[in-house]
Design an enzyme around this catalytic site. Structure first.
Site, PDB file in Angstrom:
ATOM      1  CE  LYS A   1     -66.619 -40.242  78.936  1.00 54.49           C
ATOM      2  NZ  LYS A   1     -67.716 -40.776  77.924  1.00 54.49           N
TER       3      LYS A   1
ATOM      4  CG  ASP B   1     -69.518 -38.264  82.067  1.00 51.90           C
ATOM      5  OD1 ASP B   1     -70.124 -39.107  82.831  1.00 51.90           O
ATOM      6  OD2 ASP B   1     -69.357 -38.317  80.766  1.00 51.90           O
TER       7      ASP B   1
HETATM    8  P1  ATP Z   1     -69.544 -36.576  76.886  1.00 50.25           P
HETATM    9  O1  ATP Z   1     -68.993 -38.032  76.701  1.00 50.25           O
HETATM   10  O2  ATP Z   1     -69.254 -36.215  78.357  1.00 50.25           O
HETATM   11  O3  ATP Z   1     -70.945 -36.531  76.741  1.00 50.25           O
HETATM   12  P2  ATP Z   1     -68.228 -35.706  74.528  1.00 50.25           P
HETATM   13  O4  ATP Z   1     -67.129 -36.064  74.601  1.00 50.25           O
HETATM   14  O5  ATP Z   1     -69.353 -36.337  73.633  1.00 50.25           O
HETATM   15  O6  ATP Z   1     -68.862 -35.275  76.075  1.00 50.25           O
HETATM   16  P3  ATP Z   1     -67.362 -32.834  74.727  1.00 50.25           P
HETATM   17  O7  ATP Z   1     -66.154 -32.889  73.898  1.00 50.25           O
HETATM   18  O8  ATP Z   1     -67.300 -33.019  76.226  1.00 50.25           O
HETATM   19  O9  ATP Z   1     -68.334 -34.050  74.408  1.00 50.25           O
HETATM   20  O10 ATP Z   1     -68.128 -31.652  74.292  1.00 50.25           O
HETATM   21  C1  ATP Z   1     -69.737 -31.288  73.978  1.00 50.25           C
HETATM   22  C2  ATP Z   1     -70.298 -29.994  73.649  1.00 50.25           C
HETATM   23  O11 ATP Z   1     -69.998 -29.346  74.694  1.00 50.25           O
HETATM   24  C3  ATP Z   1     -69.470 -29.569  72.320  1.00 50.25           C
HETATM   25  O12 ATP Z   1     -70.012 -29.676  71.015  1.00 50.25           O
HETATM   26  C4  ATP Z   1     -69.175 -28.157  72.913  1.00 50.25           C
HETATM   27  O13 ATP Z   1     -69.930 -27.263  72.334  1.00 50.25           O
HETATM   28  C5  ATP Z   1     -69.499 -27.810  74.308  1.00 50.25           C
HETATM   29  N1  ATP Z   1     -68.111 -27.719  75.169  1.00 50.25           N
HETATM   30  C6  ATP Z   1     -68.312 -26.725  76.368  1.00 50.25           C
HETATM   31  N2  ATP Z   1     -66.980 -26.706  76.840  1.00 50.25           N
HETATM   32  C7  ATP Z   1     -66.144 -27.561  76.144  1.00 50.25           C
HETATM   33  C8  ATP Z   1     -64.859 -27.849  76.033  1.00 50.25           C
HETATM   34  N3  ATP Z   1     -64.136 -27.351  77.283  1.00 50.25           N
HETATM   35  N4  ATP Z   1     -64.269 -28.532  75.330  1.00 50.25           N
HETATM   36  C9  ATP Z   1     -64.956 -29.338  74.377  1.00 50.25           C
HETATM   37  N5  ATP Z   1     -66.667 -29.117  74.262  1.00 50.25           N
HETATM   38  C10 ATP Z   1     -67.012 -28.151  75.105  1.00 50.25           C
END
Ligand code: ATP
Length: 302
Positions: free
Chosen positions: A17, A154
């Site tokens: 997203k 989210d």
């Molecule tokens: P958001 O925008 O929802 O805050 P994000 O995109 O910044 O999330 P994600 O990629 O969802 O961040 O991951 C954040 C942390 O969650 C990562 O550093 C990782 O350690 C942990 N994590 C747990 N499960 C997953 C997964 N399936 N994919 C990616 N990261 C994951």
């Protein structure tokens, strides 16, 4: 062919997203922040494969998809243990449904992590929806949404299956939006990531009166420049104070002829709004030539 759940494999896609508008409304007594945000899912996907197993265990294998990008190292490692949101979602659903079924899950990661693109949340939502089918549990959307809210803010957006929505509260109050045409983007991510809690710690409520409703209205005419004038992310300044790469990306986007640009979520990814996929492709070529390690041409899902 009719596929019997849990005897056939099931493959599902989990989209990334972008936040086109994100206003921090207030800090709550429980430490979380109330937000008003407009999220749109884009055509960048992780893949989840659910396969039958004789065991009652939930197992996860994470595969990093090979990338055409110059440097595809994730800024944060993807956990493969029970802290992965895929395992947490599967265990939560299994417990809630009182099921003794197992599953072998393969997660193919394409969405950069710790990048504000909601990869983990999308994987969790896809796991809830996928295993509800795979294990033939027939749980309602409301039941799955309740489980989603226990896992993260989210996840409800991705579970809802709408491509664009206003999300309020912690992100769990979702109002779907219809937009008349696809939006085109060039998305870039530096090698570093940012932790969402660290960015929220630095943010302040926005008292400017910026209106999510007005932004949503502007999306009905994405061709005019009103929408790009109203792009907002209150987490961008705090993210820039913690991470120079975000500041550098903003400076690079400032020099590009995109319609508008913004950081997504809590960063570190950054996007430019483009007039067409061709325009986005040209902007991507310029960012790659300038050495940006990960660049993707995207459009909003319909
Ligand atoms: P958001 O925008 O929802 O805050 P994000 O995109 O910044 O999330 P994600 O990629 O969802 O961040 O991951 C954040 C942390 O969650 C990562 O550093 C990782 O350690 C942990 N994590 C747990 N499960 C997953 C997964 N399936 N994919 C990616 N990261 C994951």
């Amino acid at each position: 062919m009719l596929c019997q759940p849990s005897t056939c494999a099931l493959t599902m896609l989990a989209p990334a997203k972008l936040n086109l508008f994100l206003r921090v409304v207030r800090k709550r007594a429980d430490g979380f922040h109330d937000l008003e945000t407009v999220m749109t899912s884009i055509n960048l996907f992780d893949t989840l494969l659910f396969e039958p197993t004789d065991s009652s265990e939930v197992t996860l294998r994470v595969v990093m998809a090979s990338s055409q990008n110059q440097n595809s190292l994730p800024p944060a490692p993807i956990p493969t243990d029970s802290s992965n949101l895929v395992i947490r979602a599967a265990q939560l659903l299994k417990e809630y449904a009182g099921s003794s079924a197992g599953v072998k899950i393969t997660l193919v990661k394409r969405i950069p992590s710790a990048a504000g693109m909601g990869g983990g949340s999308s994987d969790a939502a896809t796991t809830l929806a996928g295993l509800n089918r795979f294990w033939n549990l027939s749980r309602t959307r409301e039941e799955l949404s309740e489980l989603a809210s226990q896992l993260g803010s989210d996840i409800g957006f991705f579970l809802g299956g709408c491509s664009t929505a206003i999300c309020r509260g912690r992100g769990e109050l979702i109002e779907p939006l219809r937009i008349p045409t696809s939006l085109h983007f060039v998305v870039a991510r530096p090698n570093s990531g940012l932790s969402t809690p660290a960015v929220f710690k630095q943010c302040r409520p926005n008292e400017s009166g910026a209106s999510v409703e007005e932004f949503a209205k502007s999306l009905q005419h994405p061709g005019n420049c009103r929408m790009v004038r109203l792009l907002l992310n209150d987490l961008q300044a705090p993210a820039e104070s913690l991470n120079d790469d975000v500041k550098q990306l903003r400076q690079q986007f400032n020099k590009l002829p995109v319609l508008g640009h913004l950081m997504t979520g809590s960063g570190t990814s950054y996007f430019g709004v483009c007039a067409s996929s061709r325009h986005a492709g040209m902007m991507a070529a310029r960012l790659r030539a300038a050495g940006v390690p990960w660049v993707h041409v995207a459009r909003s899902c319909s």
